[in-house]
Design a protein around this motif. Structure first.
Motif, PDB file in Angstrom:
ATOM      1  N   THR A  51       0.834  -1.198   0.000  1.00 40.41           N
ATOM      2  CA  THR A  51       0.000   0.000   0.000  1.00 40.41           C
ATOM      3  C   THR A  51       0.870   1.250   0.000  1.00 40.41           C
ATOM      4  N   ASP A  84       0.424   5.682  -1.299  1.00 40.21           N
ATOM      5  CA  ASP A  84      -0.364   6.731  -1.966  1.00 40.21           C
ATOM      6  C   ASP A  84      -1.819   6.304  -2.152  1.00 40.21           C
ATOM      7  N   GLU A  85      -2.358   5.612  -1.149  1.00 38.22           N
ATOM      8  CA  GLU A  85      -3.749   5.143  -1.139  1.00 38.22           C
ATOM      9  C   GLU A  85      -4.035   4.131  -2.245  1.00 38.22           C
ATOM     10  N   GLU A  93      -3.505   0.201  -3.498  1.00 37.51           N
ATOM     11  CA  GLU A  93      -3.263  -1.107  -2.904  1.00 37.51           C
ATOM     12  C   GLU A  93      -3.040  -2.158  -3.993  1.00 37.51           C
TER      13      GLU A  93
END
Length: 241
Positions: A100, A102-103, A105
């Motif tokens: 994960t 920078d947001e 996934e």
């Protein structure tokens, strides 16, 4: 509900040309009971060229046989963070991986018939696999590790690679670290190159009797990692350096 007790704590210093450039603070916990798992926790702190601090947190859980169960690696540099998460189902042999940053996934999973260990960016767990499979006193002992190239960006799934340990002395040797006399198992860590050949030069590592947590490693003439403090909290009379 399981209860954890802290059994070890300590600190490493990383040296380059005799100067400390990185510190690692760690502790080890164990769940109470015969079937209790072990938890190896480390925080690595290093100043980068920009003046900011790079912080790496490793949480490494193994069962009573020292088979890896769960490993979480968290990196922080200023406002930037990333996290790697390995979960191993010992029954189905499936290793689940999540990265994960920078947001975003990314997930990956793979069935591994062997029980490899995870290569984590801390010295504390670098020799944890020896608890699972002891070093052969006669010949080189192979270990399978899982690694990834993912630090701040996802570059791909984890991969397996082999490493070997070679015992240099049958009996623990006396070593001196910062004026303290310690007994340690001397071995060499041997890497395998892209052609499958073992590099016989190796890196010297000295292991303690405390779950094979290393005391000292010499990677070349300039780079060295050595223990500053190690407290054994299991004993009624605390052993420490």
């Amino acid at each position: 509900m399981s209860v954890k007790e802290k059994i070890l704590e300590g600190k490493y210093n990383y040296f380059n040309e005799g100067h400390v450039y990185t510190e690692e603070i760690f502790h080890v916990e164990r769940e109470t009971g015969i079937q209790g798992n072990f938890f190896f926790n480390a925080e690595v702190l290093s100043r980068v060229k920009t003046g900011e601090f790079l912080k790496i947190y490793t949480e490494y859980e193994v069962n009573k046989n020292f088979d890896p169960v769960h490993v979480k690696i968290t990196r922080q540099l200023g406002a930037q963070t990333s996290q790697e998460d390995f979960s191993i189902d010992l029954k189905t042999k499936v290793t689940h991986y999540k990265f994960t940053c920078d947001e975003k996934e990314n997930r990956f999973e793979k069935i591994l018939m062997s029980t490899p260990h995870i290569a984590a960016p801390c010295f504390l767990t670098s020799m944890i696999m020896v608890n699972q499979k002891k070093i052969d006193p006669v010949q080189r002992t192979p270990y399978t590790l899982i690694s990834s190239n993912n630090i701040w960006k996802y570059k791909g799934p984890f991969f397996e690679h082999e490493t070997y340990l070679e015992l240099e002395e049958l009996e623990p040797q006396k070593i001196i670290i910062d004026g303290n006399e310690l007994k340690a198992t001397h071995c060499k860590l041997l890497q395998v190159d892209s052609n499958g050949s073992i590099n016989s030069a190796g890196r010297d590592i000295w292991l303690s009797k405390y779950y094979y947590i290393p005391y000292l490693a010499k990677f070349d003439k300039n780079l060295e990692i050595r223990i500053e403090t190690l407290k054994n909290l299991e004993s009624k009379t605390t052993n420490q350096i």
